[in-house]
Design a protein around this motif. Structure first.
Motif, PDB file in Angstrom:
ATOM      1  N   ALA A 152      73.069  25.750  28.132  1.00  0.00           N
ATOM      2  CA  ALA A 152      71.844  25.746  28.936  1.00  0.00           C
ATOM      3  C   ALA A 152      71.355  24.311  29.119  1.00  0.00           C
ATOM      4  CB  ALA A 152      70.767  26.585  28.252  1.00  0.00           C
ATOM      5  N   ASP A 153      71.443  23.549  28.055  1.00  0.00           N
ATOM      6  CA  ASP A 153      71.056  22.131  28.051  1.00  0.00           C
ATOM      7  C   ASP A 153      71.910  21.355  29.064  1.00  0.00           C
ATOM      8  OD1 ASP A 153      70.661  19.463  27.248  1.00  0.00           O
ATOM      9  OD2 ASP A 153      70.541  19.964  25.120  1.00  0.00           O
ATOM     10  N   LEU A 154      73.216  21.598  29.030  1.00  0.00           N
ATOM     11  CA  LEU A 154      74.141  20.936  29.968  1.00  0.00           C
ATOM     12  C   LEU A 154      73.825  21.333  31.411  1.00  0.00           C
ATOM     13  CD1 LEU A 154      77.046  19.329  30.012  1.00  0.00           C
ATOM     14  CD2 LEU A 154      77.883  21.591  30.663  1.00  0.00           C
ATOM     15  N   GLY A 155      73.587  22.617  31.627  1.00  0.00           N
ATOM     16  CA  GLY A 155      73.289  23.098  32.977  1.00  0.00           C
ATOM     17  C   GLY A 155      72.036  22.443  33.533  1.00  0.00           C
ATOM     18  N   ALA A 156      70.973  22.424  32.718  1.00  0.00           N
ATOM     19  CA  ALA A 156      69.693  21.905  33.195  1.00  0.00           C
ATOM     20  C   ALA A 156      69.697  20.384  33.301  1.00  0.00           C
ATOM     21  CB  ALA A 156      68.582  22.344  32.243  1.00  0.00           C
ATOM     22  N   ASN A 157      70.400  19.724  32.392  1.00  0.00           N
ATOM     23  CA  ASN A 157      70.331  18.260  32.340  1.00  0.00           C
ATOM     24  C   ASN A 157      71.478  17.541  33.030  1.00  0.00           C
ATOM     25  OD1 ASN A 157      67.928  17.320  30.765  1.00  0.00           O
ATOM     26  ND2 ASN A 157      68.708  18.888  29.381  1.00  0.00           N
ATOM     27  N   ALA A 158      72.569  18.255  33.344  1.00  0.00           N
ATOM     28  CA  ALA A 158      73.701  17.599  34.010  1.00  0.00           C
ATOM     29  C   ALA A 158      74.214  18.407  35.196  1.00  0.00           C
ATOM     30  CB  ALA A 158      74.831  17.358  33.012  1.00  0.00           C
TER      31      ALA A 158
ATOM     32  N   ASP B 161      76.315  12.319  34.544  1.00  0.00           N
ATOM     33  CA  ASP B 161      75.045  11.945  35.179  1.00  0.00           C
ATOM     34  C   ASP B 161      74.036  12.964  34.711  1.00  0.00           C
ATOM     35  OD1 ASP B 161      75.944   9.770  36.677  1.00  0.00           O
ATOM     36  OD2 ASP B 161      76.635  11.067  38.310  1.00  0.00           O
ATOM     37  N   THR B 162      72.993  12.513  34.062  1.00  0.00           N
ATOM     38  CA  THR B 162      72.032  13.455  33.488  1.00  0.00           C
ATOM     39  C   THR B 162      70.614  13.091  33.920  1.00  0.00           C
ATOM     40  OG1 THR B 162      71.596  12.110  31.534  1.00  0.00           O
ATOM     41  CG2 THR B 162      73.491  13.619  31.405  1.00  0.00           C
ATOM     42  N   MET B 163      69.711  14.002  33.689  1.00  0.00           N
ATOM     43  CA  MET B 163      68.296  13.696  33.953  1.00  0.00           C
ATOM     44  C   MET B 163      67.932  12.385  33.261  1.00  0.00           C
ATOM     45  SD  MET B 163      66.653  15.914  35.845  1.00  0.00           S
ATOM     46  CE  MET B 163      64.955  15.514  35.485  1.00  0.00           C
ATOM     47  N   ALA B 164      68.336  12.252  31.985  1.00  0.00           N
ATOM     48  CA  ALA B 164      67.978  11.049  31.222  1.00  0.00           C
ATOM     49  C   ALA B 164      68.614   9.802  31.836  1.00  0.00           C
ATOM     50  CB  ALA B 164      68.412  11.217  29.769  1.00  0.00           C
ATOM     51  N   SER B 165      69.920   9.854  32.130  1.00  0.00           N
ATOM     52  CA  SER B 165      70.586   8.625  32.601  1.00  0.00           C
ATOM     53  C   SER B 165      70.108   8.228  33.996  1.00  0.00           C
ATOM     54  CB  SER B 165      72.110   8.780  32.558  1.00  0.00           C
ATOM     55  OG  SER B 165      72.557   9.726  33.500  1.00  0.00           O
ATOM     56  N   VAL B 166      69.888   9.219  34.857  1.00  0.00           N
ATOM     57  CA  VAL B 166      69.434   8.900  36.222  1.00  0.00           C
ATOM     58  C   VAL B 166      68.010   8.343  36.182  1.00  0.00           C
ATOM     59  CG1 VAL B 166      68.863   9.910  38.463  1.00  0.00           C
ATOM     60  CG2 VAL B 166      70.985  10.576  37.312  1.00  0.00           C
ATOM     61  N   LEU B 167      67.152   8.971  35.385  1.00  0.00           N
ATOM     62  CA  LEU B 167      65.763   8.508  35.332  1.00  0.00           C
ATOM     63  C   LEU B 167      65.648   7.152  34.636  1.00  0.00           C
ATOM     64  CD1 LEU B 167      63.881  11.871  34.763  1.00  0.00           C
ATOM     65  CD2 LEU B 167      63.871  10.438  36.803  1.00  0.00           C
ATOM     66  N   LYS B 168      66.516   6.910  33.673  1.00  0.00           N
ATOM     67  CA  LYS B 168      66.465   5.597  33.002  1.00  0.00           C
ATOM     68  C   LYS B 168      66.796   4.466  33.985  1.00  0.00           C
ATOM     69  CE  LYS B 168      67.637   4.553  28.914  1.00  0.00           C
ATOM     70  NZ  LYS B 168      66.358   3.903  28.601  1.00  0.00           N
TER      71      LYS B 168
ATOM     72  N   ASP C 127      70.348  24.471  38.875  1.00  0.00           N
ATOM     73  CA  ASP C 127      69.524  24.042  40.010  1.00  0.00           C
ATOM     74  C   ASP C 127      68.310  23.222  39.576  1.00  0.00           C
ATOM     75  OD1 ASP C 127      71.277  25.551  41.571  1.00  0.00           O
ATOM     76  OD2 ASP C 127      70.062  27.360  41.379  1.00  0.00           O
ATOM     77  N   ILE C 128      68.073  23.130  38.276  1.00  0.00           N
ATOM     78  CA  ILE C 128      66.856  22.451  37.806  1.00  0.00           C
ATOM     79  C   ILE C 128      66.912  20.959  38.148  1.00  0.00           C
ATOM     80  CG2 ILE C 128      65.529  21.810  35.755  1.00  0.00           C
ATOM     81  CD1 ILE C 128      66.253  24.563  34.565  1.00  0.00           C
ATOM     82  N   MET C 129      68.026  20.308  37.835  1.00  0.00           N
ATOM     83  CA  MET C 129      68.120  18.857  38.072  1.00  0.00           C
ATOM     84  C   MET C 129      68.023  18.512  39.560  1.00  0.00           C
ATOM     85  SD  MET C 129      71.026  16.302  36.532  1.00  0.00           S
ATOM     86  CE  MET C 129      71.098  14.571  36.987  1.00  0.00           C
ATOM     87  N   PRO C 130      68.817  19.182  40.439  1.00  0.00           N
ATOM     88  CA  PRO C 130      68.678  18.853  41.863  1.00  0.00           C
ATOM     89  C   PRO C 130      67.317  19.219  42.458  1.00  0.00           C
ATOM     90  CG  PRO C 130      70.424  20.511  41.528  1.00  0.00           C
ATOM     91  CD  PRO C 130      69.959  20.078  40.174  1.00  0.00           C
ATOM     92  N   THR C 131      66.545  20.070  41.780  1.00  0.00           N
ATOM     93  CA  THR C 131      65.199  20.386  42.268  1.00  0.00           C
ATOM     94  C   THR C 131      64.210  19.301  41.843  1.00  0.00           C
ATOM     95  OG1 THR C 131      65.692  22.739  42.130  1.00  0.00           O
ATOM     96  CG2 THR C 131      63.364  22.138  42.229  1.00  0.00           C
ATOM     97  N   LEU C 132      64.345  18.827  40.612  1.00  0.00           N
ATOM     98  CA  LEU C 132      63.358  17.868  40.097  1.00  0.00           C
ATOM     99  C   LEU C 132      63.550  16.457  40.661  1.00  0.00           C
ATOM    100  CD1 LEU C 132      63.180  18.913  36.307  1.00  0.00           C
ATOM    101  CD2 LEU C 132      61.549  19.459  38.130  1.00  0.00           C
TER     102      LEU C 132
END
Ligand code: GP9
Length: 410
Positions: free
Chosen positions: A83-89, A109-116, A307-312
Motif C-alpha cells: 500500500a505504501d509503494l502504491g501510494a508513494n511510488a 520516483d516517490t512523493m518524498a523524492s519528487v517533493l524534495k 492514483d494518490i501520487m498523480p492526484t496530489l
C-alpha cells in the motif's frame, strides 16, 4: 524493444496522470500529511452501531474533504508495504513477496523524492521495529530525510503491537512542528492490526452490542479507536496552526483478513452476496482535505492507491505527466477511461468488475455489471483484461529490471 514499448505506454497515458489545468499549482507550497490506516476498510465509514457513529471524526472531516467512496486497495503479499509503494511510488506490487524486501536497492520516483527536488522536507513515521518490511533500507531509497521508528517515540500509551495510535499521531505532529515547512509527512498507524483485541480505556470503547466478544466486534472497536486518534490529530493540527497550510490525506492500506460476510451483513442491515462481500474486502476509504476545504464532496468514480501520487502532485504545481507513474489523476473525471487494476488481475472501469479465475484463463473469469451487480457476458471485460495485464507486466518490469533510470535516459 521493451524499453521503448514501456516508454510508449507512459507517454500514451500522460494525460490520464495530469489533472485539470485550473488545479495545477492551486495548493503550491502546502505541506502534505498522509496517514495510512492499518486494515482500515470502507464498509463501516459513515455507519452507526447501536445509534452511535463508528467513525464520527472521519464523518466530520468528510464534510469539507474529497471522499472517494469507490476506492480500491491494490496490495498483494507485501500488504502494508505494498500500500505504501502504491501510494508513494504509484507502482503495482509484485505477484509474490514485497518490493520493499526484494528490490529496496532500486531507484524509485516517490512523493518524498519528487517533493524534495522542490525544496520540501520529507519524513516517514511508524512506531514499530524499523526493520519490519525492510523499511529502514527502503525509506533511504525512497528519499526520506528521516524515518522516525519505534525508538524515536516515548511508549507512553502501550497498545496492541506497540504504541497506541493516539500517542503515535500526537508525538508525530510534535516532530513535524520541528520540521521546516513545507514538508511531506507519511505516517503508518498500527493499533488496528490483527488480532484487534485492544485493551482500550472505557472512554475509547464503542458499544458493539451483539458483536461483543467476537473478532468482528474487536475489529470495529479498533477502527473506532483509530478514528478517535485521527480526530485528536486534526484538532492539534488546527490548534497549532498547521491545518490551513496542509493537504491532509487519509486512506486504508488493505483488507482486514477476516471472513465475516454474515456479521458484516448484520452491521449493514442487509444480506451480502459473495460479490458484495468481495467488493467490500477490496475497498478502503480515501479522504483528501485541501487547505481551504475546496473540492469537497463524494467522488464515485473508481480509484485506487496508485492514483494518490498523480492526484496530489499537480495540486502542488508538479506535472504528473513528467513522471513514469502507473496511476491516474482522480480529479480527471470518469471520462478518461480510468481503469483500476488489482494485483490479482481483477480490474474495474466503474461499469464492470472482472474477477479472474485461479487458472488465469480469461474466459474462466467472471465479469459483473456494477449497476445490476449481476454476472454479465465476460467478453465485455476482454479489452480491459488485456490492458490490465499489460499494466501489471509493465510495472513488474519497471521494478524487477530497475527501469526508471533508463526510461529517463540515465
Ligand atoms: C508492522 C505493520 C504490519 O510494521 O506495518 O503490516 P501488515 O502485517 O499489515 O502488512
Amino acid at each position: 524493444d521493451r524499453l521503448s514499448e514501456i516508454r510508449g505506454w507512459f507517454e500514451d497515458n500522460r494525460e490520464a496522470r495530469m489533472g485539470p489545468p485550473e488545479l495545477l499549482g492551486k495548493y503550491e507550497g502546502s505541506n502534505v500529511i498522509t496517514v495510512q490506516g492499518e486494515a482500515f476498510m470502507n464498509f463501516f465509514v459513515g455507519k452507526e452501531l447501536n445509534g452511535r457513529p463508528i467513525t464520527p471524526n472521519l464523518d466530520k472531516l468528510r464534510e469539507d474533504s474529497l471522499y472517494f467512496g469507490n476506492f480500491y486497495h491494490q496490495t498483494g503479499q507485501g500488504r502494508t508495504s505494498d500500500a505504501d509503494l502504491g501510494a508513494n511510488a504509484s507502482l503495482h506490487p509484485l505477484p509474490s513477496g514485497s518490493v520493499f524486501i526484494r528490490y529496496a536497492d532500486n531507484a524509485f520516483d516517490t512523493m518524498a523524492s519528487v517533493l524534495k527536488e522542490r525544496g520540501y522536507a520529507a519524513n516517514v513515521y511508524h512506531a514499530y521495529d524499523g526493520s519490519f518490511w525492510n523499511r529502514s533500507r527502503m525509506y533511504k531509497e525512497m528519499g526520506y530525510d528521516r524515518f522516525y521508528d519505534e525508538q524515536d517515540y516515548e511508549i507512553d500509551e502501550p497498545l496492541g503491537w506497540s504504541l497506541g495510535d493516539r500517542s503515535f499521531l500526537d508525538q508525530s505532529v510534535g516532530f513535524m512542528e520541528e520540521t521546516p515547512e513545507p514538508f511531506y509527512s507519511f505516517l503508518i498507524t498500527l493499533s488496528s492490526h490483527h488480532p484487534y483485541n485492544l485493551a482500550l480505556k472505557d472512554e475509547d470503547k464503542l458499544d458493539v452490542g451483539e458483536f461483543e466478544g467476537t473478532t468482528f466486534g474487536d475489529y470495529l472497536q479498533s477502527v473506532h479507536y483509530l478514528d478517535s486518534a485521527l480526530g485528536g490529530m486534526v484538532e492539534r493540527l488546527k490548534r497549532d496552526g498547521l491545518w490551513e497550510n496542509t493537504i491532509f490525506v487519509f486512506y486504508g492500506d488493505h483488507d482486514y483478513s477476516l471472513d465475516e460476510r454474515e456479521a458484516a451483513g448484520r452491521l449493514l442491515g442487509r444480506e451480502l452476496s459473495a460479490f458484495d462481500y468481495e467488493q467490500m474486502m477490496a475497498q478502503v476509504p480515501l479522504l483528501i482535505h485541501l487547505p481551504d476545504g475546496g473540492l469537497a464532496g463524494t467522488y464515485d468514480e473508481p480509484g485506487g492507491q496508485l492514483d494518490i501520487m498523480p492526484t496530489l502532485l499537480p495540486l502542488l504545481g508538479i506535472d504528473s505527466g513528467d513522471y513514469d507513474l502507473m496511476g491516474s489523476n482522480l480529479l480527471n473525471g470518469a471520462d478518461r477511461g480510468r481503469l483500476v487494476v488489482l494485483r490479482s488481475g481483477a480490474f474495474t472501469d466503474g461499469k464492470i468488475y472482472y474477477a479472474p479465475s485461479a487458472d488465469g484463463v480469461f474466459e474462466n473469469g467472471v465479469c459483473y455489471d456494477l449497476k445490476t451487480r449481476q454476472k454479465t457476458d465476460v467478453e465485455r471485460a476482454r479489452a480491459g483484461y488485456e490492458e490490465a495485464a499489460k499494466r501489471l507486466s509493465i510495472s513488474d518490469d519497471v521494478i524487477t529490471r530497475d527501469l526508471l533510470p533508463p526510461l529517463k535516459g540515465k
